[in-house]
Design an enzyme around this catalytic site. Structure first.
Site, PDB file in Angstrom:
ATOM      1  N   GLY A   1      52.826 -43.327 191.539  1.00  0.00           N
ATOM      2  CA  GLY A   1      52.808 -41.874 191.540  1.00  0.00           C
ATOM      3  C   GLY A   1      51.521 -41.329 192.137  1.00  0.00           C
ATOM      4  O   GLY A   1      51.523 -40.269 192.777  1.00  0.00           O
ATOM      5  N   SER A   2      50.419 -42.026 191.923  1.00  0.00           N
ATOM      6  CA  SER A   2      49.145 -41.622 192.524  1.00  0.00           C
ATOM      7  C   SER A   2      49.241 -41.664 194.042  1.00  0.00           C
ATOM      8  O   SER A   2      48.759 -40.760 194.742  1.00  0.00           O
ATOM      9  CB  SER A   2      48.019 -42.550 192.044  1.00  0.00           C
ATOM     10  OG  SER A   2      47.950 -42.566 190.641  1.00  0.00           O
TER      11      SER A   2
ATOM     12  N   HIS B   1      56.284 -43.492 182.037  1.00  0.00           N
ATOM     13  CA  HIS B   1      57.035 -42.320 182.474  1.00  0.00           C
ATOM     14  C   HIS B   1      58.517 -42.420 182.108  1.00  0.00           C
ATOM     15  O   HIS B   1      58.966 -43.360 181.464  1.00  0.00           O
ATOM     16  CB  HIS B   1      56.812 -42.088 183.959  1.00  0.00           C
ATOM     17  CG  HIS B   1      55.449 -41.515 184.242  1.00  0.00           C
ATOM     18  ND1 HIS B   1      55.233 -40.177 184.439  1.00  0.00           N
ATOM     19  CD2 HIS B   1      54.236 -42.102 184.317  1.00  0.00           C
ATOM     20  CE1 HIS B   1      53.948 -39.957 184.631  1.00  0.00           C
ATOM     21  NE2 HIS B   1      53.321 -41.120 184.560  1.00  0.00           N
TER      22      HIS B   1
END
Length: 452
Positions: free
Chosen positions: A83-84, A223
């Site tokens: 996600g980064s 997540h």
């Protein structure tokens, strides 16, 4: 599939079924705030890809890229390794050397509004791409960016240096998106929507992720779904998708990985691999797979991650419903203590799929946030602070502090978040037994602290 492969996958299923059947929880074990929720299907998918001999971005990755964008309300997307990285890519594409629509061409040195309470990967891509963050305070209790301050900042931006806005929906709970989008339109901003904590959340019937010009998501184990590590950038533009994929794939000019990955022994998607493409070297017939349009990265996922992700997508409705249900169960534990905790509340018009259960410990004479955290952790109930608190308290961002202005005075709500925020989990691993235990521990803590 060979007979030997079938035997291997059958043994994997038997092993995982036996392993999970024997897994139990009892008091004294940790109540983890989140984690992966796999059965034998994810492991079988990963092992089948691993044993196929094709490791990098491949058929499963392409299939995932076609299935996932709709979950962010978009048409196209790019799978990446975290996600980064997704946030880095959706910011980097604004510097593209290709002829993209004017909206997506943001000069280096431009400014972006971002909330000062966030996760570092919302801020870092701005700095890494030569943009300047303009920090605004947050609202209480949501910790979403303060839209009153956003409007004041934009009204005072007489030179129109602010070109965009980026923020994450706080634990799946959005700000007032009607107002936010009217601001975006009024000031002609590009909106980078960090939906990494907001998969499955809605505002006025629309999926979070569908509002931004670009949107990101994360598949880290904590997540809503996971591929181990993984992330996604979504867009409605096929041209933007190709540019993002180029940044992900070293800056490569070749677009074949968006249509046909990898093994060029079976041909390329364009069927036109060897041509003259080098500016200033007209005599070279050059392999298009080694021509580079952008100054990019290598942020591709493994194909086995995508194979696991395809199995997770099948479980997503159950994973999301569990988060909503567990949020309600935790709310019933804490609602009687609202004199001491500011409780999370869904924004008007929103339907969050809660990433966590956010608490703000109010100032009181009986206990502090750290007292609560220490007790929960002593009872082996995992807690998390809300990420950075005020990011400018951290050494990495000290150079962005304004001279002569105290951070507590300049960002009072962010200061409150720094000293008072904590969240618990909501994921499917919170079964009724664990939630009942959390309730007993909270009651014990409050009885001890308040009644003495």
């Amino acid at each position: 599939m060979s007979e030997k492969m079938e035997q291997i996958l059958k043994l994997v299923a038997e092993y995982i079924t036996e392993k999970t059947k024997n897994e139990t929880w009892e008091e004294g074990d940790w109540v983890k705030y989140s984690g992966p929720h796999f059965d034998e299907k994810e492991y079988q998918a990963a092992i089948e890809v691993l044993l196929s001999g094709w490791l990098i971005f491949g058929e499963n990755s392409r299939k995932f890229e076609k299935q996932f964008p709709a979950l962010l309300g978009k048409k196209h997307g790019v799978l990446t390794n975290s996600g980064s990285s997704a946030n880095l890519l959706m910011t980097s594409v604004l510097t593209s050397k290709n002829k993209l629509p004017e909206k997506y061409r943001v000069p280096v040195g431009s400014k972006f509004i971002t909330p000062i309470v966030c996760f570092p990967t919302t801020i870092n891509p701005l700095i890494q791409n030569g943009y300047n963050p303009v920090f605004v305070d947050v609202e209480i209790p949501s910790l979403n960016l303060d839209l009153d301050e956003v409007e004041r900042v934009l009204e005072n931006d007489t030179n129109r240096e602010i070109r965009g806005i980026i923020f994450a929906h706080v634990l799946g709970n959005p700000p007032d998106m009607d107002r936010l989008m009217s601001i975006v339109e009024k000031y002609n901003l590009i909106f980078l929507e960090d939906a990494c904590d907001a998969l499955g959340s809605f505002y006025d019937g629309k999926r979070l992720g569908s509002f931004g010009h670009l949107a990101s998501c994360s598949f880290f184990p904590a997540h809503h779904m996971t591929t181990g590590e993984g992330g996604f950038v979504a867009t409605n533009s096929a041209a933007i998708q190709m540019a993002i994929a180029s940044f992900r794939d070293w800056g490569r000019a070749c677009y074949c990985n968006t249509a046909k990955p990898g093994d060029v022994t079976s041909g390329t998607a364009c069927g036109n691999r060897f041509k003259n493409r080098l500016d200033g070297c007209e005599e070279a017939t050059y392999d298009h797979r080694y021509v580079f349009d952008e100054i990019g990265y290598n942020l591709k996922p493994l194909d086995l991650q995508a194979a696991m992700g395809l199995e997770q997508l099948k479980k997503l409705p159950a994973l999301e419903q569990a988060r909503r249900d567990n949020f309600n169960k935790l709310y019933s534990i804490f609602e009687k203590y609202q004199d001491f905790f500011a409780l999370p509340k869904a924004t008007e018009k929103s339907d969050p799929c809660w990433f966590g259960f956010l608490l703000l410990v109010k100032e009181n004479e009986h206990f502090s946030k750290q007292d609560f955290v220490d007790y929960m952790e002593y009872k082996k109930i995992q807690t998390r602070s809300y990420f950075t608190g005020n990011a400018l308290y951290h050494p990495a961002y000290a150079s962005f502090r304004e001279d002569g202005i105290g951070l507590k005075e300049r960002y009072p709500n962010a200061h409150f978040a720094t000293i008072g925020s904590v969240f618990l989990g909501t994921f499917i691993g919170y079964n009724d037994e664990k939630i009942e235990y959390i309730g007993r521990c909270v009651d014990e803590f409050m009885k001890t602290m308040v009644e003495g």
